[in-house]
Design an enzyme around this catalytic site. Structure first.
Site, PDB file in Angstrom:
ATOM      1  N   HIS A  69       0.839  -1.193   0.000  1.00 32.70           N
ATOM      2  CA  HIS A  69       0.000   0.000   0.000  1.00 32.70           C
ATOM      3  C   HIS A  69       0.870   1.236   0.000  1.00 32.70           C
ATOM      4  O   HIS A  69       2.043   1.204   0.387  1.00 32.70           O
ATOM      5  CB  HIS A  69      -0.936   0.010   1.228  1.00 32.70           C
ATOM      6  CG  HIS A  69      -0.241   0.335   2.522  1.00 32.70           C
ATOM      7  ND1 HIS A  69      -0.124   1.614   3.002  1.00 32.70           N
ATOM      8  CD2 HIS A  69       0.375  -0.457   3.436  1.00 32.70           C
ATOM      9  CE1 HIS A  69       0.526   1.606   4.151  1.00 32.70           C
ATOM     10  NE2 HIS A  69       0.848   0.360   4.437  1.00 32.70           N
ATOM     11  N   CYS A  70       0.293   2.348  -0.474  1.00 33.36           N
ATOM     12  CA  CYS A  70       0.973   3.640  -0.400  1.00 33.36           C
ATOM     13  C   CYS A  70       0.194   4.519   0.555  1.00 33.36           C
ATOM     14  O   CYS A  70      -0.466   4.027   1.464  1.00 33.36           O
ATOM     15  CB  CYS A  70       1.101   4.275  -1.787  1.00 33.36           C
ATOM     16  SG  CYS A  70      -0.476   4.546  -2.613  1.00 33.36           S
ATOM     17  N   VAL A  71       0.196   5.804   0.363  1.00 33.20           N
ATOM     18  CA  VAL A  71      -0.458   6.711   1.303  1.00 33.20           C
ATOM     19  C   VAL A  71      -1.967   6.572   1.268  1.00 33.20           C
ATOM     20  O   VAL A  71      -2.644   6.743   2.277  1.00 33.20           O
ATOM     21  CB  VAL A  71      -0.061   8.179   0.984  1.00 33.20           C
ATOM     22  CG1 VAL A  71      -0.734   9.140   1.946  1.00 33.20           C
ATOM     23  CG2 VAL A  71       1.444   8.339   1.064  1.00 33.20           C
ATOM     24  N   THR A  72      -2.518   6.213   0.114  1.00 35.17           N
ATOM     25  CA  THR A  72      -3.979   6.174  -0.009  1.00 35.17           C
ATOM     26  C   THR A  72      -4.520   4.896  -0.664  1.00 35.17           C
ATOM     27  O   THR A  72      -5.726   4.690  -0.663  1.00 35.17           O
ATOM     28  CB  THR A  72      -4.476   7.364  -0.866  1.00 35.17           C
ATOM     29  OG1 THR A  72      -3.836   7.316  -2.150  1.00 35.17           O
ATOM     30  CG2 THR A  72      -4.167   8.684  -0.191  1.00 35.17           C
ATOM     31  N   ARG A  73      -3.658   4.045  -1.227  1.00 34.57           N
ATOM     32  CA  ARG A  73      -4.149   2.944  -2.056  1.00 34.57           C
ATOM     33  C   ARG A  73      -3.651   1.577  -1.601  1.00 34.57           C
ATOM     34  O   ARG A  73      -2.494   1.435  -1.208  1.00 34.57           O
ATOM     35  CB  ARG A  73      -3.707   3.144  -3.517  1.00 34.57           C
ATOM     36  CG  ARG A  73      -3.953   4.515  -4.055  1.00 34.57           C
ATOM     37  CD  ARG A  73      -3.447   4.666  -5.481  1.00 34.57           C
ATOM     38  NE  ARG A  73      -3.523   6.057  -5.912  1.00 34.57           N
ATOM     39  CZ  ARG A  73      -3.416   6.465  -7.158  1.00 34.57           C
ATOM     40  NH1 ARG A  73      -3.220   5.595  -8.124  1.00 34.57           N
ATOM     41  NH2 ARG A  73      -3.501   7.749  -7.463  1.00 34.57           N
TER      42      ARG A  73
END
Length: 464
Positions: free
Chosen positions: A27-31
């Site tokens: 995952h990244c910051v939002t996904r």
């Protein structure tokens, strides 16, 4: 009321084709970023309709489920309630059993997205540390400018070392993530990077004296803060290790493969890969400089206006290596500073929609998305959940940001470190970017808010 992340996690897994269809997850910051065996088994329509899911994208060889600020909680819930492994912990992917024609077509479709996937996988894992160091450098600029802290003090020396460390030793950080991404042994990758930035090698480069390896001339470059040399070196290392594994008996493979990597990959990196990628990096930086010198207003407007569009498709990651290369070659970056007002423009437009909204649901979504963009610098909830929904506000934001970008281009706004841009970091932005960055922020913010408030809220729901 507390959100039921576990139920949401189960629903997401079920609609990406089940656990058996998932190769790995990160995952990244939002996904949430799934690697799926068969993306056709995923139900994007059901996923998009779920409460807690903002958008579904297929980009960079990944099946991306946009969550927003709760992404870490959902990610943890997925790992907790399933047997899915995080990216980097899974075994080799199963071979595609499709026809030759299908495979060829898929390869053509995924060349561009695969590049974005490689870049995001290499740079994303240490973005938090990178941003923290950038903010610390910005804070030091602010404190020394105000006379609060002397550059001659040991306190400054310690804090500067902490802020600059990740930039100076950039090849070592990249070595670990690139090694993992390319399938090389990451700790051996780190040894290659450590060799590149070893003090004796650095001193030899700075002396300007000639160097050779077994009589072969070596054109040394500055590897501290460099980006491209170690990435290409890790790619070569991965291929070389696979060759060694084929040729060396398993019984002694653990002894001789690491030795051969040191004896072959490091000299090749210093003799060939380093100088060649060094030239590429210099040319790349020079081209960007020339474009922004010839048409700064046009270049700045276009880049900033298109930045929200790039975020939608995840292709903004493709510019990170260019930015890092700018730091290494030029000592500063003037590409991403063009977008300094974008987060504020997006936050302001979303705030306008919040104020004009007449339904509780719209106010809740727009309010939280605006705060996320303004304070956290996270814009995906605002883009996917609000602006794209009404279309015209998104267009207005792009144009307003473009004006801010044109100003940054005209006045050559630069920065010397990567940092998050939001309302809390504005003092550091002023210290590192300069006053014209604040002007750009003001224009993007005011123009986006006023234009959306006056003209962009025609399609809001009636009050429930």
């Amino acid at each position: 009321m507390a959100k039921n992340f576990e139920q949401l996690a189960k629903n997401i897994v079920a609609n990406v084709g089940g656990e058996e269809n998932v190769i790995s997850l990160t995952h990244c910051v939002t996904r949430l970023r799934f690697k799926l065996k068969d993306e056709d088994k995923a139900d994007g329509t059901k996923l998009s309709a779920m409460q807690g899911v903002l958008k579904v994208l297929q980009s960079g060889g990944q099946y991306q489920v946009v969550i927003g600020k709760d992404v870490t909680d959902v990610y943890d819930a997925v790992l907790r309630t399933s047997h899915i492994t995080a990216a980097g912990e899974d075994g080799p992917a199963k071979q595609d059993t499709g026809s030759k024609e299908e495979k060829t077509e898929k390869k053509k479709e995924k060349i561009g997205s695969a590049l974005v996937d490689v870049i995001s996988s290499i740079f994303m894992p240490f973005m938090g540390a990178f941003t923290g160091c950038g903010l610390l450098k910005g804070l030091l600029v602010l404190l020394t400018t105000m006379g609060v802290l002397s550059t001659e003090s040991s306190t400054y020396t310690f804090l500067y070392a902490a802020g600059d460390s990740i930039f100076y030793f950039m090849p070592i950080f990249l070595a670990y993530t690139a090694g993992k991404k390319f399938g090389a042994k990451p700790f051996m990758s780190m040894v290659i990077a450590c060799t590149m930035v070893y003090p004796t090698i650095t001193t030899l480069y700075q002396s300007g004296d000639g160097a050779d390896f077994l009589g072969i001339p070596v054109q040394l470059i500055s590897y501290t803060s460099s980006v491209l040399p170690i990435i290409f070196a890790c790619f070569f290392q991965a291929k070389f290790e696979k060759l060694c594994d084929k040729l060396i008996p398993k019984l002694v493979r653990g002894i001789f493969t690491p030795l051969l990597v040191l004896l072959v990959v490091i000299p090749v990196s210093l003799i060939v890969i380093g100088p060649v990628t060094g030239v590429i990096g210099d040319v790349l930086a020079d081209v960007i400089q020339k474009v922004l010198q010839v048409a700064p207003a046009v270049g700045g407007f276009a880049f900033a206006a298109l930045w929200p569009v790039m975020i939608i498709f995840g292709v903004h990651w493709a510019f990170i290596p260019i930015v890092m290369n700018n730091y290494a070659v030029l000592g500063y970056d003037n590409l991403l500073p063009l977008t300094v007002g974008c987060n504020f423009g997006i936050a302001a437009a979303t705030l306008a929609i919040f104020l004009k909204a007449r339904s509780v649901e719209e106010k809740e979504i727009a309010g939280s998305a605006s705060i996320s963009a303004l304070i956290g610098g996270v814009t995906e909830p605002a883009i996917y959940g609000v602006l794209l929904k009404y279309k015209l506000p998104f267009i207005i934001v792009c144009l307003a940001n473009g004006i801010g970008g044109a100003i940054c281009g005209i006045f050559h706004v630069t920065r010397t470190a990567q940092m998050t841009v939001n309302v809390l970091t504005l003092p550091a932005v002023y210290a590192m970017y300069g006053p014209w960055a604040i002007v750009s922020v003001a224009i993007s913010t005011v123009a986006s808010f006023l234009l959306v408030f006056l003209f962009g809220c025609k399609n809001l729901k009636k009050e429930n």
